[in-house]
Structures are given as C-alpha cells and as structure tokens.
Write a protein that holds these residues in place. Structure first.
Motif, short mmCIF file in Angstrom:
data_model
loop_
_atom_site.label_atom_id
_atom_site.label_comp_id
_atom_site.label_asym_id
_atom_site.label_seq_id
_atom_site.Cartn_x
_atom_site.Cartn_y
_atom_site.Cartn_z
N GLU A 53 -36.30 -38.33 -18.26
CA GLU A 53 -36.78 -36.95 -18.23
C GLU A 53 -36.36 -36.21 -16.96
N ARG A 55 -37.91 -36.61 -14.11
CA ARG A 55 -39.19 -36.20 -13.52
C ARG A 55 -39.15 -36.28 -12.00
N THR A 137 -40.06 -42.64 -17.62
CA THR A 137 -39.61 -42.63 -19.01
C THR A 137 -38.28 -43.36 -19.09
N PRO A 281 -32.98 -31.21 -23.17
CA PRO A 281 -33.32 -32.51 -22.58
C PRO A 281 -32.49 -33.68 -23.14
#
Length: 317
Positions: A53, A55, A137, A281
C-alpha cells in the motif's frame, strides 16, 4: 499536541538507478510504489520502496546520483537503516542475500531482537531485524513469500560527537524518551516504542563530522498526522533552538526539514494524502509520475533520466 509518531520514511543516496531497483525490488522484494524525481534536482530519480500500500512507516527511498563520491562516515549522520522482517526469517534472508553475492554479517542480538547486518550495492548499511506483527500489507507481486517479506522501517542508527544535546532535543521537540543502553548504543523511543518507533545513538567524541556520499543516509523523516500536528511539532523544534523550514508541499505528503543539534538532517512528513492520490493502487510505481508543478517540464525531465525496467519475479525468485 503529541510528538512525532515514529518513522515515516528514510531517504538514502545511491548511484545506478537500475541496480538500485534490481536490488530493492528484485533481491529484497519490496514494492516500487512511486517512480518520481528529486523535486529539488528534477534530473535525478526519486525511487520509493514500501509495502503493497505504500503506507507511512514502510517506505525506504533513494536519490540515485550516478557520480557520487565516497562518503566520510562520521558523526552527525544516520549510519544504518533497519528493516522489519517476521520472526524466524533471518536464515531465509541470509541464504537469499548470499545467493546474490551480498556479504552479510553475523546475526546479532540488539535490545533482545535478532538482526542481520549487510551492505547494499552502494555500501548503505542495512540490517534486517526480526519483530512481531505490525501494520503491513504484503505484496502479492513480490519475489519473496508473504511470510518472509520486509514489513517496513524498523529503526535507524545515528552517530553523534555528543549525546546529550541530541538526546535533550529529541525529548523536548519530538517527544522521545530514553529506553536504555546496550553495547554503547542509547535507545530513544517515541509513540510507545516498538518497530518503527525508535532511534539508536552512539556517542563517538573522537570521530570527525561525517560527509554524504554513495551509500549514505540523506535524512530520516518522522510521521505527523496532518498540517496542524506538523506545525505544532515545528514550533517545538524552533522553541528548542533549531531552525526549521516552512512547510513544503511534496504532493504525496507535506514536509518540514531541520537539522538536529549534531547535524543530521531530519524531516517531518504528514501521513497523507499518500501515494494513491495520483495513481491506481494496483499500478503504483509502474511509470514516471511528477507533481503538477513539474508536469510542464516532463519532456525535458524524461530526456535526462535513464530508462528503468521493473524486475520480473521469475528472474529474481
């Protein structure tokens, strides 16, 4: 207002962009989540590797400058980045790294955690550290099995000529607290400690000031939630006697830069809006993306950048 919330990203300096991509996406199996340029030197790539992701807290980034000189390793510099891996995976990683010709060190125990140190192709000091579950993830396109994948930034190490001024600054401005000492390393934690929430510092009063070069860490970026949080921490930085830049829009996050008392470059970076603000994404990192203010210069920028090929899993597995 609280201090920082742990590491946001770590940015280092490389030489050959393709070799860097082959190593971090191919050998280490991290996802290239953003292929962009250094906004202060747009003729240079800025490559971002993270979890699936992208993040905050999983992101290791690089400026690849072809002709970088050798660094002078010394004080006032971050000297190692630590990456989190699952418990029981270091033997897998040692075998894999050696398969690709990487010289690895002996497994060490650091503050109760097993660590495997090695150098990347440009000499950057890296350590894989086993740790428990954390926000992460897995990437299904990785060359690494999901139960062995790198989960994000674990911590960083810093050399200082004097410990006290930096320790005091970390406490007053950024919200760190001391969490003990081991083998000359002083650990400082924020946000409760744990993976991604600490900085280790060693005091080396007889070493000269360090100098950037190939394989150096350029800066450590610390997480803040949003602009209000960032401005509050910025005020604390200036109240502690250090200069900080105005907020700078990096499009995927907003940044404030400053030097800690020993000289290392730090950054505050907001958690949002994130890397999916301008890409699907499912296709992060597949093409060159530019912030809107650089888009008019795309033809000139693209002409200066070397072509990059994404590693294919079947080659690197």
């Amino acid at each position: 207002m609280s201090g920082v919330n742990g590491l946001h990203h770590v940015t280092a300096m490389a030489t050959q962009a393709q070799r860097n991509l082959d190593f971090y996406a191919g050998v280490l199996g991290m996802r290239l989540v953003k292929r962009s340029v250094n906004q202060d030197d747009p003729g240079t790539y800025h490559l971002f590797y993270a979890d699936a992701e992208g993040r905050p807290g999983t992101d290791l980034t690089f400026f690849p400058w072809e002709n970088l000189a050798a660094p002078r390793k010394g004080t006032g510099m971050a000297v190692e980045v630590q990456l989190a891996v699952p418990h029981g995976s270091l033997e897998f990683w040692a075998t894999r790294l050696q398969r690709y010709g990487v010289r690895v060190g002996e497994v060490e125990v650091r503050f109760g955690e097993r660590a495997l140190p090695f150098q990347d192709p440009d000499g950057l000091e890296v350590a894989l550290v086993e740790t428990g579950p954390r926000p992460f993830t897995p990437w299904e396109g990785s060359t690494i099995p999901e139960d062995k994948q790198i989960m994000g930034l674990h911590g960083a190490r810093l050399w200082e000529r004097e410990l006290y001024p930096t320790a005091q600054f970390l406490s007053q401005a950024l919200g760190f607290v001391s969490a003990g000492q081991e083998k000359g390393w002083n650990r400082f934690v924020v946000n409760g400690g744990g993976s991604g929430n600490f900085l280790d510092i060693k005091e080396l009063p007889n070493l000269p000031q360090g100098r950037w070069g190939r394989g150096s860490i350029h800066h450590l970026a610390w997480r803040v939630e949003d602009t209000a949080h960032e401005m509050a921490v910025r005020a604390r930085i200036e109240a502690a006697g250090m200069r900080a830049t105005p907020q700078i829009d990096r499009f995927w996050f907003k940044s404030v830069y400053f030097n800690e008392p020993g000289g290392a470059l730090f950054e505050l970076a907001t958690d949002g809006p994130g890397f999916a603000v301008d890409e699907d994404p499912a296709h992060l990192g597949e093409k060159l993306v530019l912030p809107p203010w650089l888009e008019p210069a795309r033809p000139r920028i693209e002409a200066r950048l070397p072509e990059l090929r994404l590693p294919t899993p079947e080659v690197w597995s």
